[in-house]
Structure formats: C-alpha cells, structure tokens
Scaffold this motif. Sequence first.
Motif: not given
Length: 161
Positions: A10-20
């Motif tokens: 999983v691209a965790w940085a992208e998940v964090t950005n999407a969550l924000d």
Amino acid sequence: MPSFDVVSKVAWAEVTNALDQASREVGQRFDFKDTETSLEKTEEGIVVRANSEERAQAAVGVLQEKLIRRKVSLKHLDVGDPTPGPKGSARILVKIKEGIEQDKAKQVLKLLKDKKLKVQASIQGDSVRITGKKKDDLQEVIALLRAEDFGIVLSFENFRD
C-alpha cells in the motif's frame, strides 16, 4: 538464477493524503453539517464516526473516492459493518490490507504448478519469491499473474539477474 518477489503493498503516503482530503471535504460539505462526522487513522485502520449510519456510509464513500483519485486500489480496503454507538451514532472500521495472505499465496503457487512453468515459487512471509533459469520464464509468470484476479493488488519487485 533470476528471481523476483510478488508483493501487495500500500502507498501509505497516498492513503494519508486521501484521508486528509476526505476529512477536509467532510468538514466543509453542506450535507455533513451538524452530523459530527469524523475520519481518523488508528492502529486498527481508519475509523469513521457519524451521528447516523447513512452519514457514516457516505463518509466512507468520500474516502473511497479520494483513494481512487490518488490511485490507491480499493482492493486494499476491508470495510467493516456499521456498529451502533450512543444516541444513534454509527462507527465503521475500514481496515487496510497489506501483504499477501497465506491462502492467496497458495493460490498463486497452485496456479504456477497447474501451468507447468519452469519456475520455482516459495512463500516468504507476506510475499512470494519466484525463481527461474531464464528471464523469459519470469516474464511469462508476470504476464500470467497480471491476467489472474486474486482479489488483491499484486506488484513485482526485487528483480535479480
């Protein structure tokens, strides 16, 4: 001997950005006004809370939309059932799956054995290592795995000659 690993990351940085982005949108949208809807990342996954089950489901939809825009596959998500809370509120736990589970790895091994390709495959924790004598055999395996749907996102890394 050439080899590579089949993984599901999983691209965790992208998940964090999407969550924000989803949190910001839920905070600003008119249909979420006064619904006390929130999205937060915990050790279990992403927890979505709202004052009704419908609003919680809508917030999960917003999160999924943001993940799709950031090119994170929804196959990584495991959306749980809404659990009721106090005063009619609802809570939904969205787990994020990373790595290849044992049963999926066994399906990959079985597929390779059934096709009788000249490669060796072994399960290495949450990945599968594929080894062969020729690069062409490994490229054939990659094409075969891309064509199959195992219900998870497969990627290929650590290619060694």
